[in-house]
Design an enzyme around this catalytic site. Sequence first.
Site, PDB file in Angstrom:
ATOM      1  N   VAL A  76       0.856  -1.181   0.000  1.00 11.52           N
ATOM      2  CA  VAL A  76       0.000   0.000   0.000  1.00 11.52           C
ATOM      3  C   VAL A  76       0.895   1.235   0.000  1.00 11.52           C
ATOM      4  CG1 VAL A  76      -1.770   1.282   1.265  1.00 11.52           C
ATOM      5  CG2 VAL A  76      -1.799  -1.226   1.294  1.00 11.52           C
ATOM      6  N   VAL A 103       3.046  -4.466   3.294  1.00 14.44           N
ATOM      7  CA  VAL A 103       3.868  -3.316   3.639  1.00 14.44           C
ATOM      8  C   VAL A 103       3.071  -2.071   3.298  1.00 14.44           C
ATOM      9  CG1 VAL A 103       6.089  -4.473   3.350  1.00 14.44           C
ATOM     10  CG2 VAL A 103       5.072  -3.293   1.416  1.00 14.44           C
ATOM     11  N   CYS A 104       3.359  -0.973   3.976  1.00 15.76           N
ATOM     12  CA  CYS A 104       2.675   0.291   3.720  1.00 15.76           C
ATOM     13  C   CYS A 104       3.707   1.407   3.839  1.00 15.76           C
ATOM     14  CB  CYS A 104       1.530   0.484   4.710  1.00 15.76           C
ATOM     15  SG  CYS A 104       0.587   2.004   4.427  1.00 15.76           S
ATOM     16  N   TYR A 105       3.778   2.243   2.823  1.00 19.35           N
ATOM     17  CA  TYR A 105       4.735   3.343   2.801  1.00 19.35           C
ATOM     18  C   TYR A 105       4.033   4.653   2.500  1.00 19.35           C
ATOM     19  CZ  TYR A 105       8.027  -0.461   1.664  1.00 19.35           C
ATOM     20  OH  TYR A 105       8.756  -1.615   1.648  1.00 19.35           O
TER      21      TYR A 105
END
Length: 124
Positions: A76, A103-105
């Site tokens: 995401v 994962v989220c950045y």
Amino acid sequence: MKRTIVSPAAPAAIGPYSQAVELNGTLFVSGQLPVNPATGEMPEGIEAQTRQSLTNVFAILKEAGLGSNDVAKTCVLLADIKDFGAMNAVYAEFFPEDKPARVCYQVAALPKGALVEIDAIAGK
């Protein structure tokens, strides 16, 4: 064997890439912006944009004969990490069971000024 997946229920690629590619039973779904494929427009707000991005991902999964329980990992990308909680609440609706790794950045910017972009890896 490599196979390109194209769903008319998701927005067409806006560059030199495929919506998804299946390789030896693993599906790699390109990042999906929150673009409504029928109108070409993006909804307002992080919740509506998250819902549209995931709707696009799920349309591609369906075209490949897969569903939410087949998703192994997502990524995401958020324009603002402060939207994490609101995005997460909508995201949880799409993965009620057997949640994938993720994962989220926060990123500097997303195409078309989107607030979110989501990709996925799934397998049979």
